[in-house]
Design an enzyme around this catalytic site. Structure first.
Site, PDB file in Angstrom:
ATOM      1  N   ASP A  34       0.459   2.904  -2.583  1.00 19.20           N
ATOM      2  CA  ASP A  34      -0.645   1.965  -2.822  1.00 19.20           C
ATOM      3  C   ASP A  34      -1.737   2.094  -1.753  1.00 19.20           C
ATOM      4  O   ASP A  34      -1.472   2.516  -0.624  1.00 19.20           O
ATOM      5  CB  ASP A  34      -0.090   0.538  -2.829  1.00 19.20           C
ATOM      6  CG  ASP A  34      -1.077  -0.430  -3.455  1.00 19.20           C
ATOM      7  OD1 ASP A  34      -1.964   0.011  -4.208  1.00 19.20           O
ATOM      8  OD2 ASP A  34      -0.962  -1.642  -3.189  1.00 19.20           O
ATOM      9  N   HIS A  51      -7.606   8.675  -4.644  1.00 24.39           N
ATOM     10  CA  HIS A  51      -6.462   9.203  -5.396  1.00 24.39           C
ATOM     11  C   HIS A  51      -6.209  10.676  -5.037  1.00 24.39           C
ATOM     12  O   HIS A  51      -5.076  11.113  -4.920  1.00 24.39           O
ATOM     13  CB  HIS A  51      -6.688   9.041  -6.905  1.00 24.39           C
ATOM     14  CG  HIS A  51      -6.695   7.608  -7.346  1.00 24.39           C
ATOM     15  ND1 HIS A  51      -5.750   6.700  -6.926  1.00 24.39           N
ATOM     16  CD2 HIS A  51      -7.531   6.915  -8.154  1.00 24.39           C
ATOM     17  CE1 HIS A  51      -6.007   5.510  -7.455  1.00 24.39           C
ATOM     18  NE2 HIS A  51      -7.079   5.614  -8.199  1.00 24.39           N
ATOM     19  N   LEU A 145      15.911  18.419  -2.308  1.00 28.37           N
ATOM     20  CA  LEU A 145      15.440  17.062  -2.604  1.00 28.37           C
ATOM     21  C   LEU A 145      15.115  16.886  -4.101  1.00 28.37           C
ATOM     22  O   LEU A 145      14.457  17.734  -4.688  1.00 28.37           O
ATOM     23  CB  LEU A 145      14.160  16.808  -1.799  1.00 28.37           C
ATOM     24  CG  LEU A 145      13.449  15.487  -2.079  1.00 28.37           C
ATOM     25  CD1 LEU A 145      13.898  14.423  -1.083  1.00 28.37           C
ATOM     26  CD2 LEU A 145      11.935  15.641  -2.008  1.00 28.37           C
ATOM     27  N   ARG A 202       6.439   0.349   0.986  1.00 27.52           N
ATOM     28  CA  ARG A 202       5.150   0.042   0.347  1.00 27.52           C
ATOM     29  C   ARG A 202       4.025   0.057   1.376  1.00 27.52           C
ATOM     30  O   ARG A 202       3.900  -0.867   2.172  1.00 27.52           O
ATOM     31  CB  ARG A 202       5.185  -1.310  -0.367  1.00 27.52           C
ATOM     32  CG  ARG A 202       3.845  -1.587  -1.048  1.00 27.52           C
ATOM     33  CD  ARG A 202       3.889  -2.678  -2.074  1.00 27.52           C
ATOM     34  NE  ARG A 202       2.634  -2.649  -2.804  1.00 27.52           N
ATOM     35  CZ  ARG A 202       2.467  -3.047  -4.044  1.00 27.52           C
ATOM     36  NH1 ARG A 202       3.466  -3.543  -4.725  1.00 27.52           N
ATOM     37  NH2 ARG A 202       1.292  -2.977  -4.632  1.00 27.52           N
ATOM     38  N   SER A 210       5.943  -5.102  -7.921  1.00 31.50           N
ATOM     39  CA  SER A 210       5.100  -4.498  -8.962  1.00 31.50           C
ATOM     40  C   SER A 210       5.893  -3.768 -10.056  1.00 31.50           C
ATOM     41  O   SER A 210       5.514  -2.659 -10.461  1.00 31.50           O
ATOM     42  CB  SER A 210       4.066  -3.556  -8.335  1.00 31.50           C
ATOM     43  OG  SER A 210       3.242  -4.253  -7.441  1.00 31.50           O
ATOM     44  N   GLU A 221      16.631  -1.773   1.154  1.00 30.06           N
ATOM     45  CA  GLU A 221      15.962  -2.350   2.328  1.00 30.06           C
ATOM     46  C   GLU A 221      14.464  -2.129   2.131  1.00 30.06           C
ATOM     47  O   GLU A 221      14.049  -1.033   1.740  1.00 30.06           O
ATOM     48  CB  GLU A 221      16.419  -1.633   3.610  1.00 30.06           C
ATOM     49  CG  GLU A 221      17.885  -1.811   3.926  1.00 30.06           C
ATOM     50  CD  GLU A 221      18.233  -3.252   4.293  1.00 30.06           C
ATOM     51  OE1 GLU A 221      17.379  -3.954   4.841  1.00 30.06           O
ATOM     52  OE2 GLU A 221      19.373  -3.669   3.993  1.00 30.06           O
TER      53      GLU A 221
END
Ligand code: FPP
Length: 255
Positions: A34, A51, A145, A202, A210, A221
């Site tokens: 965000d 963006h 990953l 976040r 959200s 966590e």
């Protein structure tokens, strides 16, 4: 003020991966990417600029997460609610995702990343759907990953679709209502079998969920930062993991 900023910069410069306990790296990290728009606005630039910078940050953070030994990284790229934004912004983000794949696929592949798109892809442009499928197929044999990119994703939609699939399987006799357990429901989620989130991050100063990974975050966590996503660095990720390592996780039990 200047003194404070100086101290803050020095504090983050001092952070390094060797401060981490290698035996307690969060297995599954989720990030709500965000603050792109605000970051751009502060620089007098259009939201699209934010963006694009956010996409560059994502590339760097995937590599950093892989280096730090995180096994699964799930990022929120576009929510079921983001369609409410102006068409120009929606189209820009969609185009950016396509560009991101063209630009970075090779490097992600070199890092042994396994790519997975989660969400309801049916509303996306068929060309983008095809690009996602191709990218997933190209990297399916990688063993490093796992990167889940959430696109047209909503936690409530995910649970609704899981329930629809479960109802169908009950209807066709493959499943008995009495056999539906938490484990059964988990199997029907987009993120299966790697559902449980250890650390939810976040950036962007807001402190809300959200509609992201509602089932999966049962014992996550949380870690927030005022930094916007384009400002997020490997050191920020290390700072989040250090905070995680300082937490006592009891999963509802006692120490
Ligand atoms: C939230 O910031 C960000 C988004 C809705 C888009 C996220 C997209 C990217 C990081 C780049 C593209 C993704 C990929 C997979 C390449 P915001 O616009 O809500 O920021 P604001 O809260 O400051 O307005």
């Amino acid at each position: 003020m200047i003194h404070f900023l100086h101290k803050k910069r020095n504090a983050s410069a001092a952070i390094s991966a060797d401060m981490l306990d290698p035996n307690n790296i969060p297995h599954h990290v989720a990030i709500i990417m965000d603050g792109n728009g605000r970051w751009a606005k502060r620089r007098g630039m259009p939201r699209s600029y934010g963006h694009r910078a956010g996409a560059d940050t994502l590339k760097r953070i995937v590599v950093a997460a892989s280096d730090l030994g995180i096994n699964v990284l799930t990022v929120y790229a576009f929510s079921t609610e983001n369609w409410k934004r102006p068409d120009t912004e929606v189209s820009y983000i969609m185009k950016l995702m396509n560009d991101y794949l063209r630009k970075n696929l090779l490097e992600l592949d070199e890092h042994n990343v396994k790519l997975h798109f989660i969400g309801d892809m049916s509303r996306l442009n068929p060309v983008l759907q095809e690009a996602f499928q191709q990218a997933e197929a190209d990297m399916q044999h990688n063993t490093g990953l796992t990167l889940n990119v959430a696109v047209n994703y909503g936690g409530r939609l995910e649970l609704t679709q899981a329930m629809q699939k479960i109802a169908k399987d009950v209807q066709n006799g493959q499943l008995q209502p009495a056999d539906i357990t938490e484990q059964t429901i988990s199997k029907y989620l987009y993120t299966a079998p790697e559902n449980d989130i250890d650390l939810m991050i976040r950036p962007g100063a807001d402190k809300r969920v959200s509609n992201f990974l509602l089932w999966q975050m049962a014992y996550a966590e949380f870690w927030y930062t005022d930094l916007c996503w384009p400002e997020f660095t490997k050191e920020t990720l290390i700072e989040a993991i250090l905070a995680f390592q300082g937490r006592e996780r009891r999963f509802g039990g006692l120490k």
